[in-house]
Design an enzyme around this catalytic site. Structure first.
Site, PDB file in Angstrom:
ATOM      1  N   GLU A 143       0.878  -1.181   0.000  1.00 56.85           N
ATOM      2  CA  GLU A 143       0.000   0.000   0.000  1.00 56.85           C
ATOM      3  C   GLU A 143       0.907   1.221   0.000  1.00 56.85           C
ATOM      4  OE1 GLU A 143      -2.678   2.440   3.191  1.00 56.85           O
ATOM      5  OE2 GLU A 143      -3.109   0.292   3.039  1.00 56.85           O
ATOM      6  N   GLU A 145      -2.323  11.281   3.747  1.00 59.35           N
ATOM      7  CA  GLU A 145      -3.342  11.092   4.770  1.00 59.35           C
ATOM      8  C   GLU A 145      -3.248  12.299   5.690  1.00 59.35           C
ATOM      9  OE1 GLU A 145      -4.171   6.660   5.966  1.00 59.35           O
ATOM     10  OE2 GLU A 145      -2.017   7.021   6.027  1.00 59.35           O
TER      11      GLU A 145
END
Length: 169
Positions: free
Chosen positions: A49, A54
């Site tokens: 990933e 974020e």
């Protein structure tokens, strides 16, 4: 909400840049990230990933990280990401350069972190990132990392000005 390119577009490398503005508030978790088109090495995060951005709870920084079986289980103490300052009220450019031997992150054209392939460890646990990966753009409300939603902060938006993808040839 979520926008996904799964089964529409994926890439094994190159540069991805997304210019975005995200509303702030308690438990807001906007993210720009990549997952493998096929989980060849197993479930999350064995096939990798890549978190291009974020942001938590309206912070004035953004997180950029990678996840794999190696970073989560084999050597969880090793740094596997970085942060960079953002203008929390304006658009910012979040980017990643994916090479055969490294993944390099940047925010507003400033380098934040590079994760290198380690030749002595370069099996699929340490480096699953040669697989085709698709892009996700989403705004999650609540979660283990950000806590419960404060309804006074709703509604919220994540505005995307552009997504630019430069494939390596």
């Amino acid at each position: 909400s979520r926008l996904s390119t799964q089964h529409k577009f994926s890439t094994c490398g190159g540069r991805i840049e997304v210019r975005a503005r995200c509303d702030a508030g308690k438990s807001l978790w906007p993210a720009i990230w990549m997952l493998p088109e096929d989980s060849v090495y197993g479930g999350w995060a064995a096939s990798g990933e890549i978190d291009i951005m974020e942001r938590l709870n309206g912070d004035s920084i953004a997180y950029q990280t990678i996840h794999s079986n190696y970073t989560l289980h084999v050597n969880p103490g090793e740094q596997h990401g970085g942060t960079g300052p953002i203008d929390p009220d304006d658009f910012n450019i979040y980017g990643v350069d994916i090479y055969p031997d490294s993944i390099s992150f940047h925010i507003n054209h400033r380098h934040t972190y590079t994760y290198a392939r380690q030749p002595a460890l370069a099996d699929q646990q340490q480096w699953p990132f040669g697989l085709p990966m698709y892009l996700l753009l989403d705004m999650q409300l609540g979660g283990q990392w950000v806590g419960p939603v404060n309804n006074d902060d709703l509604p919220v938006e994540m505005e995307i000005d552009y997504v630019r993808i430069y494939e390596r040839r």
